[in-house]
Design a protein around this motif. Sequence first.
Motif, PDB file in Angstrom:
ATOM      1  N   ASN A 260       0.819  -1.203   0.000  1.00 50.44           N
ATOM      2  CA  ASN A 260       0.000   0.000   0.000  1.00 50.44           C
ATOM      3  C   ASN A 260       0.862   1.266   0.000  1.00 50.44           C
ATOM      4  N   LYS A 261       0.501   2.222  -0.884  1.00 54.96           N
ATOM      5  CA  LYS A 261       1.275   3.457  -1.020  1.00 54.96           C
ATOM      6  C   LYS A 261       1.325   4.235   0.293  1.00 54.96           C
ATOM      7  N   GLU A 262       0.198   4.280   1.010  1.00 53.80           N
ATOM      8  CA  GLU A 262       0.154   5.012   2.274  1.00 53.80           C
ATOM      9  C   GLU A 262       1.115   4.396   3.296  1.00 53.80           C
ATOM     10  N   ILE A 263       1.192   3.069   3.308  1.00 54.16           N
ATOM     11  CA  ILE A 263       2.108   2.385   4.229  1.00 54.16           C
ATOM     12  C   ILE A 263       3.553   2.734   3.888  1.00 54.16           C
ATOM     13  N   LEU A 264       3.874   2.740   2.603  1.00 53.10           N
ATOM     14  CA  LEU A 264       5.239   3.058   2.180  1.00 53.10           C
ATOM     15  C   LEU A 264       5.612   4.496   2.497  1.00 53.10           C
TER      16      LEU A 264
ATOM     17  N   ALA B 140       6.142   0.041  20.431  1.00 50.86           N
ATOM     18  CA  ALA B 140       5.250  -1.012  19.941  1.00 50.86           C
ATOM     19  C   ALA B 140       5.959  -1.860  18.894  1.00 50.86           C
ATOM     20  N   LEU B 141       6.697  -1.212  18.022  1.00 46.05           N
ATOM     21  CA  LEU B 141       7.436  -1.944  16.991  1.00 46.05           C
ATOM     22  C   LEU B 141       8.516  -2.824  17.617  1.00 46.05           C
TER      23      LEU B 141
ATOM     24  N   ASN C 167       2.980   1.738  10.323  1.00 47.91           N
ATOM     25  CA  ASN C 167       4.361   1.251  10.377  1.00 47.91           C
ATOM     26  C   ASN C 167       4.420  -0.212  10.799  1.00 47.91           C
ATOM     27  N   ILE C 168       3.579  -0.610  11.736  1.00 46.50           N
ATOM     28  CA  ILE C 168       3.497  -2.021  12.114  1.00 46.50           C
ATOM     29  C   ILE C 168       3.083  -2.858  10.898  1.00 46.50           C
TER      30      ILE C 168
ATOM     31  N   GLY D 234       4.554  -6.205   8.581  1.00 43.26           N
ATOM     32  CA  GLY D 234       3.719  -7.395   8.574  1.00 43.26           C
ATOM     33  C   GLY D 234       3.442  -7.963   9.956  1.00 43.26           C
ATOM     34  N   LEU D 235       3.429  -7.090  10.964  1.00 43.47           N
ATOM     35  CA  LEU D 235       3.290  -7.549  12.353  1.00 43.47           C
ATOM     36  C   LEU D 235       1.937  -7.181  12.964  1.00 43.47           C
ATOM     37  N   GLN D 236       0.990  -6.769  12.122  1.00 47.03           N
ATOM     38  CA  GLN D 236      -0.281  -6.244  12.642  1.00 47.03           C
ATOM     39  C   GLN D 236      -1.095  -7.275  13.412  1.00 47.03           C
ATOM     40  N   GLU D 237      -0.893  -8.573  13.135  1.00 45.50           N
ATOM     41  CA  GLU D 237      -1.652  -9.598  13.856  1.00 45.50           C
ATOM     42  C   GLU D 237      -1.241  -9.702  15.326  1.00 45.50           C
ATOM     43  N   GLN D 238      -0.085  -9.162  15.661  1.00 44.41           N
ATOM     44  CA  GLN D 238       0.408  -9.244  17.043  1.00 44.41           C
ATOM     45  C   GLN D 238      -0.063  -8.081  17.912  1.00 44.41           C
ATOM     46  N   VAL D 239      -0.637  -7.059  17.285  1.00 52.01           N
ATOM     47  CA  VAL D 239      -0.909  -5.818  18.016  1.00 52.01           C
ATOM     48  C   VAL D 239      -2.396  -5.485  17.979  1.00 52.01           C
TER      49      VAL D 239
END
Length: 211
Positions: free
Chosen positions: A2-6, A55-56, A81-82, A86-91
Amino acid sequence: MNKEILENHKKYLERKALYKSLGYDVDKERDFILQQAKPVYGKILEAGTGKGHFALALAKAGYSFVTFDISADEQRFAKLNIAHFGLQEQVDFRIENGERTSFADGSFDTLFSVNVLHHLRNPYQVIDEFIRLLSPKGKIIFADFTDEGFKIMDKIHGLEGNAHDVGETKLADVEAYLRGKRFSARNIQSLYQHVLIASKDPNKINDHFNC
């Protein structure tokens, strides 16, 4: 991706570079806090997501946890940023007011509050809320800047055209308050970070040395 993520991650890297140019290594200081807090166990809460630097660090270390902030806009930066890593499932991101959250009594075993104290308008109300949320065998890890750390933050905010508002309550005051509530505590400092670990179970603040 996703452009916004980048684009968000690019801003994150630029800000990290700014900190490092002034002598403050975000990754190193967050790792220092995390290492002092170990072992990190049970249900974990981060109070005050901010832009998500800690958090990261938690997510990269493999922990799953809840993190909350009062500002949805500020937390959005952290969420994106999380997601970049690719760590969004942990948070589990929540919007909460630290003076009175929606969590049940004794919900968490390890509670982090990193570089939040100096922002708080009613610090002791927030601390009382943390105590309410803590399990009987839990521990609270407070971290805030040392004098040298605050000098770096003042420079950064100055470069951005802002003033860095800092409250009067220090970690030494928090320690005294918690000891008055029958907590045991220990202090550790790096050049830029002051860490306070507190628990009603003395074993939980010393178990780092027995790992």
